[in-house]
Design a protein around this motif. Sequence first.
Motif, short mmCIF file in Angstrom:
data_model
loop_
_atom_site.label_atom_id
_atom_site.label_comp_id
_atom_site.label_asym_id
_atom_site.label_seq_id
_atom_site.Cartn_x
_atom_site.Cartn_y
_atom_site.Cartn_z
N ARG A 1 -5.57 -46.77 -47.68
CA ARG A 1 -5.70 -48.12 -48.23
C ARG A 1 -4.51 -48.90 -47.68
NH1 ARG A 1 -8.10 -50.52 -52.87
NH2 ARG A 1 -9.01 -48.47 -53.31
N PHE A 2 -4.78 -50.04 -47.10
CA PHE A 2 -3.71 -50.83 -46.50
C PHE A 2 -4.14 -52.29 -46.41
CE2 PHE A 2 -6.43 -49.11 -43.24
CZ PHE A 2 -6.66 -50.17 -42.39
N ALA A 3 -3.18 -53.15 -46.17
CA ALA A 3 -3.45 -54.58 -46.02
C ALA A 3 -3.07 -55.03 -44.62
CB ALA A 3 -2.66 -55.39 -47.05
N CYS A 4 -3.83 -55.96 -44.11
CA CYS A 4 -3.52 -56.61 -42.84
C CYS A 4 -3.66 -58.12 -43.04
CB CYS A 4 -4.49 -56.18 -41.74
SG CYS A 4 -4.27 -54.49 -41.18
N HIS A 5 -2.87 -58.85 -42.29
CA HIS A 5 -2.88 -60.30 -42.35
C HIS A 5 -3.25 -60.80 -40.96
CE1 HIS A 5 -1.03 -59.64 -46.19
NE2 HIS A 5 -0.20 -58.82 -45.57
N TYR A 6 -4.25 -61.66 -40.90
CA TYR A 6 -4.84 -62.09 -39.63
C TYR A 6 -4.66 -63.59 -39.44
CZ TYR A 6 -7.34 -57.65 -40.07
OH TYR A 6 -7.66 -56.32 -40.22
N THR A 7 -4.39 -63.96 -38.20
CA THR A 7 -4.49 -65.34 -37.78
C THR A 7 -5.73 -65.42 -36.90
OG1 THR A 7 -2.09 -65.66 -37.82
CG2 THR A 7 -3.39 -67.25 -36.53
N LEU A 8 -6.64 -66.29 -37.28
CA LEU A 8 -7.88 -66.48 -36.53
C LEU A 8 -7.87 -67.86 -35.90
CD1 LEU A 8 -10.44 -65.30 -39.26
CD2 LEU A 8 -9.18 -63.89 -37.62
N ILE A 9 -8.44 -67.97 -34.71
CA ILE A 9 -8.65 -69.27 -34.08
C ILE A 9 -10.07 -69.30 -33.54
CG2 ILE A 9 -6.21 -69.61 -33.50
CD1 ILE A 9 -6.89 -68.84 -30.61
N LEU A 10 -10.59 -70.49 -33.38
CA LEU A 10 -11.91 -70.62 -32.80
C LEU A 10 -11.85 -70.32 -31.31
CD1 LEU A 10 -13.26 -73.84 -34.54
CD2 LEU A 10 -13.79 -71.46 -35.09
N ASP A 11 -12.81 -69.52 -30.83
CA ASP A 11 -12.87 -69.22 -29.41
C ASP A 11 -13.64 -70.34 -28.70
OD1 ASP A 11 -15.60 -68.74 -29.81
OD2 ASP A 11 -15.41 -66.57 -29.60
N SER A 12 -13.94 -70.15 -27.43
CA SER A 12 -14.60 -71.20 -26.65
C SER A 12 -16.01 -71.51 -27.15
CB SER A 12 -14.64 -70.80 -25.17
OG SER A 12 -15.34 -69.58 -25.02
N ASP A 13 -16.60 -70.60 -27.94
CA ASP A 13 -17.92 -70.84 -28.54
C ASP A 13 -17.83 -71.35 -29.97
OD1 ASP A 13 -19.31 -69.93 -26.24
OD2 ASP A 13 -19.00 -67.85 -26.87
N ASP A 14 -16.62 -71.75 -30.40
CA ASP A 14 -16.37 -72.22 -31.76
C ASP A 14 -16.66 -71.16 -32.82
OD1 ASP A 14 -15.22 -74.64 -31.21
OD2 ASP A 14 -17.04 -75.81 -31.53
N VAL A 15 -16.40 -69.91 -32.47
CA VAL A 15 -16.55 -68.78 -33.38
C VAL A 15 -15.16 -68.24 -33.65
CG1 VAL A 15 -17.53 -66.47 -33.63
CG2 VAL A 15 -18.84 -68.26 -32.47
N PRO A 16 -14.82 -67.90 -34.90
CA PRO A 16 -13.47 -67.37 -35.17
C PRO A 16 -13.26 -66.03 -34.47
CG PRO A 16 -14.68 -67.74 -37.24
CD PRO A 16 -15.61 -68.03 -36.12
N ALA A 17 -12.05 -65.87 -33.94
CA ALA A 17 -11.64 -64.64 -33.28
C ALA A 17 -10.21 -64.32 -33.70
CB ALA A 17 -11.74 -64.79 -31.76
N ILE A 18 -9.86 -63.05 -33.68
CA ILE A 18 -8.52 -62.62 -34.09
C ILE A 18 -7.52 -62.91 -32.99
CG2 ILE A 18 -7.12 -60.65 -34.81
CD1 ILE A 18 -9.83 -59.34 -35.74
N ALA A 19 -6.48 -63.68 -33.33
CA ALA A 19 -5.40 -64.00 -32.39
C ALA A 19 -4.13 -63.22 -32.71
CB ALA A 19 -5.11 -65.50 -32.42
N MET A 20 -3.98 -62.80 -33.97
CA MET A 20 -2.81 -62.01 -34.35
C MET A 20 -3.14 -61.20 -35.61
SD MET A 20 1.20 -62.99 -34.99
CE MET A 20 0.99 -64.04 -36.40
N ILE A 21 -2.60 -59.98 -35.64
CA ILE A 21 -2.69 -59.12 -36.82
C ILE A 21 -1.27 -58.70 -37.17
CG2 ILE A 21 -3.50 -56.94 -37.80
CD1 ILE A 21 -5.72 -56.92 -35.71
N VAL A 22 -0.95 -58.78 -38.46
CA VAL A 22 0.27 -58.18 -38.99
C VAL A 22 -0.20 -57.09 -39.94
CG1 VAL A 22 2.38 -58.52 -40.31
CG2 VAL A 22 1.57 -60.33 -38.75
N ASN A 23 0.09 -55.85 -39.58
CA ASN A 23 -0.32 -54.70 -40.40
C ASN A 23 0.80 -54.43 -41.38
OD1 ASN A 23 -1.27 -52.33 -41.43
ND2 ASN A 23 -1.63 -51.36 -39.45
N ALA A 24 0.54 -54.73 -42.66
CA ALA A 24 1.57 -54.61 -43.69
C ALA A 24 1.55 -53.25 -44.33
CB ALA A 24 1.37 -55.67 -44.76
#
Length: 132
Positions: free
Chosen positions: A109-132
Amino acid sequence: MTTDSDHIVHRADIDALFDTYRNGFDDFDAEAIADCFTFPVTIWQFGKGNIFQDADDLLDNIEALLDVLGKEEIASSDFAIHACEMVGATAFVSVEWVQSRADGEEAWRFACHYTLILDSDDVPAIAMIVNA
């Protein structure tokens, strides 16, 4: 003409991204997992940030992680989104993960914190993960 207001992250798309991401882990499908990212991507874990420039670079890391999950006999992953802040074309998402073995025993069991940005198709994609 498009404006920034045309490019907005939507919660339903975030949910779909994490469903796809989880399914990639459950299927041990490294390429499906890599498709959830935009590049370059930064992954922070164990106090260190790693930058992956492209999918091929990231695939080595994903395959190593899948090997660990296989050795631990992880059969399923479940997630719960605990916080989700959407600002235009960006979202900040905190997720709690539970990974279990085939018999239902919780392994991790763990938590991760994600920064998402829209890709070229305007779909969210993961740009950064911080594994806490």
